[in-house]
Write an enzyme that holds these catalytic residues in place. Structure first.
Site, PDB file in Angstrom:
ATOM      1  N   GLY A   1       0.793  -1.098   0.012  1.00 55.42           N
ATOM      2  CA  GLY A   1      -0.023   0.039   0.165  1.00 55.42           C
ATOM      3  C   GLY A   1       0.656   1.202  -0.016  1.00 55.42           C
ATOM      4  O   GLY A   1       0.731   2.175   0.439  1.00 55.42           O
TER       5      GLY A   1
ATOM      6  N   ARG B   1      -1.700  -1.251  -7.814  1.00 55.42           N
ATOM      7  CA  ARG B   1      -1.537  -0.627  -9.133  1.00 55.42           C
ATOM      8  C   ARG B   1      -0.462   0.345  -9.127  1.00 55.42           C
ATOM      9  O   ARG B   1      -0.282   0.750  -8.240  1.00 55.42           O
ATOM     10  CB  ARG B   1      -2.681  -0.347  -9.787  1.00 55.42           C
ATOM     11  CG  ARG B   1      -3.462   0.927  -9.273  1.00 55.42           C
ATOM     12  CD  ARG B   1      -4.776   1.337  -9.975  1.00 55.42           C
ATOM     13  NE  ARG B   1      -5.718   0.061  -9.764  1.00 55.42           N
ATOM     14  CZ  ARG B   1      -6.584   0.316  -8.555  1.00 55.42           C
ATOM     15  NH1 ARG B   1      -6.712   1.195  -7.484  1.00 55.42           N
ATOM     16  NH2 ARG B   1      -7.604  -0.594  -8.280  1.00 55.42           N
TER      17      ARG B   1
ATOM     18  N   ASP C   1       1.985  -1.948  -4.460  1.00 56.89           N
ATOM     19  CA  ASP C   1       0.702  -1.462  -4.394  1.00 56.89           C
ATOM     20  C   ASP C   1       0.016  -2.224  -5.456  1.00 56.89           C
ATOM     21  O   ASP C   1       0.600  -2.927  -6.251  1.00 56.89           O
ATOM     22  CB  ASP C   1       0.368   0.033  -4.760  1.00 56.89           C
ATOM     23  CG  ASP C   1      -0.741   0.773  -3.739  1.00 56.89           C
ATOM     24  OD1 ASP C   1      -1.918   0.022  -4.007  1.00 56.89           O
ATOM     25  OD2 ASP C   1      -0.470   1.431  -2.871  1.00 56.89           O
TER      26      ASP C   1
ATOM     27  N   LYS D   1     -10.360  -2.269  12.530  1.00 57.38           N
ATOM     28  CA  LYS D   1      -9.098  -2.095  13.157  1.00 57.38           C
ATOM     29  C   LYS D   1      -9.151  -2.516  14.614  1.00 57.38           C
ATOM     30  O   LYS D   1      -8.225  -2.895  15.084  1.00 57.38           O
ATOM     31  CB  LYS D   1      -9.047  -0.346  12.923  1.00 57.38           C
ATOM     32  CG  LYS D   1      -8.760   0.164  11.942  1.00 57.38           C
ATOM     33  CD  LYS D   1      -7.394  -0.509  11.374  1.00 57.38           C
ATOM     34  CE  LYS D   1      -6.940   0.250   9.957  1.00 57.38           C
ATOM     35  NZ  LYS D   1      -5.634  -0.405   9.402  1.00 57.38           N
TER      36      LYS D   1
ATOM     37  N   TYR E   1     -14.745   0.394   9.381  1.00 53.30           N
ATOM     38  CA  TYR E   1     -13.427   0.708   9.533  1.00 53.30           C
ATOM     39  C   TYR E   1     -13.147   0.459  10.832  1.00 53.30           C
ATOM     40  O   TYR E   1     -12.012  -0.253  11.220  1.00 53.30           O
ATOM     41  CB  TYR E   1     -13.108   2.138   9.072  1.00 53.30           C
ATOM     42  CG  TYR E   1     -11.917   2.566   9.280  1.00 53.30           C
ATOM     43  CD1 TYR E   1     -10.839   1.976   8.514  1.00 53.30           C
ATOM     44  CD2 TYR E   1     -11.408   3.772   9.767  1.00 53.30           C
ATOM     45  CE1 TYR E   1      -9.595   2.458   8.497  1.00 53.30           C
ATOM     46  CE2 TYR E   1     -10.260   4.478  10.088  1.00 53.30           C
ATOM     47  CZ  TYR E   1      -9.120   3.585   9.427  1.00 53.30           C
ATOM     48  OH  TYR E   1      -7.638   4.305   9.560  1.00 53.30           O
TER      49      TYR E   1
ATOM     50  N   ASN F   1      -1.211  -7.244  -4.500  1.00 53.48           N
ATOM     51  CA  ASN F   1      -2.597  -7.254  -4.340  1.00 53.48           C
ATOM     52  C   ASN F   1      -2.610  -7.893  -2.722  1.00 53.48           C
ATOM     53  O   ASN F   1      -2.315  -8.822  -2.553  1.00 53.48           O
ATOM     54  CB  ASN F   1      -3.498  -8.044  -4.968  1.00 53.48           C
ATOM     55  CG  ASN F   1      -4.836  -8.071  -4.528  1.00 53.48           C
ATOM     56  OD1 ASN F   1      -5.219  -7.471  -3.557  1.00 53.48           O
ATOM     57  ND2 ASN F   1      -5.747  -8.614  -5.267  1.00 53.48           N
TER      58      ASN F   1
ATOM     59  N   GLY G   1      -0.299   5.089  -1.281  1.00 55.54           N
ATOM     60  CA  GLY G   1      -1.284   5.930  -0.305  1.00 55.54           C
ATOM     61  C   GLY G   1      -0.764   7.057   0.374  1.00 55.54           C
ATOM     62  O   GLY G   1       0.459   7.288   0.313  1.00 55.54           O
ATOM     63  N   GLN G   2      -1.738   7.820   1.127  1.00 57.76           N
ATOM     64  CA  GLN G   2      -1.305   9.012   1.850  1.00 57.76           C
ATOM     65  C   GLN G   2       0.104   8.647   2.675  1.00 57.76           C
ATOM     66  O   GLN G   2       1.064   9.205   2.676  1.00 57.76           O
ATOM     67  CB  GLN G   2      -2.338   9.564   2.640  1.00 57.76           C
ATOM     68  CG  GLN G   2      -2.008  10.899   3.128  1.00 57.76           C
ATOM     69  CD  GLN G   2      -2.858  11.241   4.418  1.00 57.76           C
ATOM     70  OE1 GLN G   2      -3.572  10.651   5.032  1.00 57.76           O
ATOM     71  NE2 GLN G   2      -2.856  12.448   4.775  1.00 57.76           N
TER      72      GLN G   2
END
Ligand code: AKB
Length: 315
Positions: free
Chosen positions: A8, A36, A34, A146, A142, A52, A11-12
């Site tokens: 990942g 993609r 990531d 978590k 979410y 993935n 991402g941010q």
């Protein structure tokens, strides 16, 4: 220590974390991955693999190919996006974690970083100075994912000796990468819109107080918890972590110190209910005691830095 794999990475948090870890451990030792290839500049800046997070074999192959020992699992659906696709959010957020925990249990990797969130808390949690240990009844998919993830991390540590480390991130603000689908995203967008239009329409009400942190602090915390001696990490679910808390009104006042004509309006949407279920401020004394966590940025320092960087980027 062998190589590091970031799942990942586009991402941010992943983008900034990749840069930081490469500056510490060397570009070739930090594998970004990531689902993609997004930003070509980032993808070409060092080793990159398409992975993935739901595909156990793909993760395992990359780990073997690069002799990976440390995995940072940053892939997840955030609070607002997860509410729109609960089944996929549960699948992604839980099964990616199981894959990595099981790879550690099998002795294929040595250390895991997995981010948790203030979303583990819910409407029945004390809102001010929320303690490390308290009532936790998250009301978003979410938050449920978590909180469950935290339980599994602790379980794998206690039963199988897995070295997994985690932080409950508050809302994160950075100038270089945009957040993707969270309830706290307004606190990034507001700076962009202030510079673009001089005005911002906020999706939370102006008195909504939430815990927040500047990305520099969040990245430093992530690096520090991973570098700490294993015996200092006494909490194997996830650590509360805090830097500042503010409302849309207060961040507006902070921006106005640089741009006196800046204005906001508020039109709360479905994210208001999510924000109302979360803490307003966090007690992070365990992180401060166990591995010496200290934040550096407060609201005004962050505003100055954000506006400086975003203005320079726009030139
Ligand atoms: C979100 O808003 O969903 C995230 C978080 C607080 O975990 N930024």
């Amino acid at each position: 220590m062998g190589a590091i794999l970031i799942i990942g990475a586009c991402g941010q948090i992943g983008t900034e974390l990749t840069k930081k870890l490469r500056s510490i451990y060397g570009t070739d030792n930090v594998i970004a991955s990531d689902v993609r290839k997004t930003d070509p500049e980032f993808v070409e800046s060092g080793p990159f693999e398409v992975v993935n997070a739901l595909d156990f074999n793909q993760i395992e192959q990359v780990i073997e190919k690069y002799n990976v020992t440390d995995v940072y699992l940053m892939a997840a659906l955030l609070s607002a996006t997860a509410e729109k696709n609960p089944a996929f959010a549960w699948d992604l957020n839980m099964n990616s974690l199981f894959h990595v925990l099981n790879l550690a249990k099998a002795g294929k990797i040595e250390k895991i970083f997995w981010p948790s969130s203030i979303a583990v808390f819910g409407p029945t949690t004390p809102k001010q100075n929320t303690p490390q240990y308290t009532v936790m009844e998250p009301s978003t998919v979410y938050g449920i994912s978590k909180q469950s993830g935290e339980r599994w991390c602790e379980y794998y540590h206690n039963l199988y000796g897995v070295d997994v480390r985690s932080i409950r991130y508050p809302g994160l603000i950075s100038w270089s990468t945009l957040p993707g689908g969270g309830t706290t995203d307004y606190a990034v967008d507001i700076y962009h819109k202030a510079l673009e239009n001089g005005t911002y329409n906020c999706f939370l009400s102006e008195e909504t107080r939430l815990p927040m942190m500047y990305m520099d602090d969040a990245i430093r915390a992530t690096v520090e918890i991973m570098q700490a001696p294993a015996e200092d990490i006494k909490i194997r679910s996830s650590y509360n972590l805090s830097a500042m808390d503010f409302t849309p009104k207060e961040i507006t006042e902070s921006i106005k110190k640089h741009m006196p004509d800046f204005t906001i309006s508020c039109e709360p949407d479905f994210r208001q209910k999510i924000a109302d279920s979360w803490p307003q401020s966090i007690d992070d004394s365990s992180a401060r005691e166990d591995w010496n966590w200290k934040h550096e940025f407060d609201l005004d320092a962050m505003t100055t830095d954000m506006l400086e960087h975003l203005s320079a980027k726009a030139e």
